[in-house]
Motif scaffolding. Structure first.
Motif, mmCIF file in Angstrom:
data_model
loop_
_atom_site.group_PDB
_atom_site.id
_atom_site.type_symbol
_atom_site.label_atom_id
_atom_site.label_comp_id
_atom_site.label_asym_id
_atom_site.label_seq_id
_atom_site.Cartn_x
_atom_site.Cartn_y
_atom_site.Cartn_z
ATOM 1 N N PHE A 114 37.326 27.242 37.572
ATOM 2 C CA PHE A 114 38.427 28.029 38.220
ATOM 3 C C PHE A 114 39.499 26.804 38.680
ATOM 4 O O PHE A 114 38.737 25.918 39.252
ATOM 5 C CB PHE A 114 37.884 28.743 39.550
ATOM 6 N N ASN A 120 40.519 36.104 38.590
ATOM 7 C CA ASN A 120 39.912 34.871 38.643
ATOM 8 C C ASN A 120 39.475 34.376 40.024
ATOM 9 O O ASN A 120 38.447 34.188 40.219
ATOM 10 C CB ASN A 120 40.799 33.994 37.928
ATOM 11 N N GLN A 121 40.490 34.967 41.007
ATOM 12 C CA GLN A 121 40.474 34.545 42.343
ATOM 13 C C GLN A 121 39.115 35.431 42.911
ATOM 14 O O GLN A 121 38.496 34.791 43.678
ATOM 15 C CB GLN A 121 41.597 34.908 43.089
ATOM 16 N N LEU A 179 36.045 33.954 41.559
ATOM 17 C CA LEU A 179 35.657 32.626 42.181
ATOM 18 C C LEU A 179 34.869 33.091 43.702
ATOM 19 O O LEU A 179 33.928 32.505 43.881
ATOM 20 C CB LEU A 179 36.812 31.850 42.520
ATOM 21 N N GLU A 180 35.419 33.999 44.497
ATOM 22 C CA GLU A 180 34.900 34.264 45.742
ATOM 23 C C GLU A 180 33.585 34.933 45.450
ATOM 24 O O GLU A 180 32.628 34.615 46.418
ATOM 25 C CB GLU A 180 35.897 34.998 46.217
ATOM 26 N N TRP A 185 35.647 29.343 47.138
ATOM 27 C CA TRP A 185 37.105 29.623 47.359
ATOM 28 C C TRP A 185 38.201 28.637 46.924
ATOM 29 O O TRP A 185 39.366 28.981 46.641
ATOM 30 C CB TRP A 185 37.759 30.167 48.804
ATOM 31 N N VAL A 215 39.447 24.961 44.514
ATOM 32 C CA VAL A 215 39.113 24.494 43.265
ATOM 33 C C VAL A 215 39.568 22.890 43.199
ATOM 34 O O VAL A 215 39.987 22.384 44.319
ATOM 35 C CB VAL A 215 40.408 25.008 42.500
ATOM 36 N N THR A 247 36.359 24.520 40.869
ATOM 37 C CA THR A 247 34.847 24.955 40.936
ATOM 38 C C THR A 247 34.390 25.375 39.494
ATOM 39 O O THR A 247 35.255 26.384 38.949
ATOM 40 C CB THR A 247 35.039 26.153 41.785
ATOM 41 N N PRO A 299 27.993 27.878 41.851
ATOM 42 C CA PRO A 299 29.182 27.180 41.861
ATOM 43 C C PRO A 299 29.152 25.662 42.094
ATOM 44 O O PRO A 299 28.067 25.154 43.086
ATOM 45 C CB PRO A 299 30.062 27.728 43.095
#
Length: 216
Positions: free
Chosen positions: A8, A172-173, A176-177, A182, A184, A186, A193
């Motif tokens: 990410f 994508n966001q 990631l979460e 949260w 980058v 990551t 993560p």
């Protein structure tokens, strides 16, 4: 069969830039595929972030990034222009953003073709590596070609398929979460993560535990 991970990443993040060539090098040295999953930077997702953050945050970040670049022997210079149009004195983010949406959508279009990491590496070398006017002339076209892609094709897709690309970028966001972070850059490997350019060796250690092998 090789291993796979998601990265990410943001075009406005200098830490993402400092990590990208090193992650790309891992995919060349090991039987590993890293899928780039670009996200919009905090300046877009939270426009008031810089105004409400501690006054020392920006100064420290610039100092840290510059010394890291020297330590890692990676060329670095403040981007000209900045991918985000921002008044540095007031920290306010401009409503008109001619660069970041274009860049991120092109990055996602490259990711659709499995060449997102290569494109991110080549483009970020322009943006953060000292190329003045990286957005002009044939700079981005050259970076895209070095990544094994066709710039005209990607740019046309970024324009005509912007809504679908933005949906993918938002996903994508969300991913990631969901993975537990949260920010980058990551890297997410098997749901775990690894945040920051300083976690590359730790991520490599974990992947070796899972059988990561050198490329033949």
């Amino acid at each position: 069969m090789g291993l796979a991970a998601d990265l990410f990443w943001s075009f406005r993040s200098p830490y993402s830039y400092l990590a990208t060539r090193r992650y790309r090098a891992l995919t060349e040295a090991y039987d590993l595929e890293i899928a780039l999953r670009p996200v919009y930077p905090l300046a877009i997702r939270q426009p008031d972030f810089f105004e409400r953050n501690h006054p020392n945050w920006l100064r420290y970040t610039v100092t840290d990034v510059m010394r890291l670049a020297v330590y890692l022997d990676i060329p670095f210079a403040p981007p000209r222009p900045d991918p985000i149009v921002q008044d540095i004195a007031t920290r306010r983010i401009a409503k008109d953003q001619p660069h970041i949406f274009r860049l991120t959508r092109i990055g996602q279009a490259a990711a659709r073709r499995g060449r997102g990491l290569a494109f991110a590496d080549e483009a970020s070398r322009l943006i953060w590596g000292g190329t003045q006017g990286w957005n002009e002339g044939d700079h981005l076209a050259g970076a895209t070609e070095r990544a094994g892609l066709d710039f005209a094709e990607l740019e046309a897709e970024a324009s005509c398929d912007a809504e679908a690309l933005d949906t993918e970028i938002a996903a994508n966001q969300t991913a990631l979460e969901a993975a537990g972070h949260w920010g980058v850059p990551t890297l997410v490997f098997e749901g775990e993560p690894f945040f920051g350019q300083d976690r590359i060796e730790l991520a490599l250690w974990r992947m070796k535990q899972r059988g990561l092998a050198p490329r033949a």
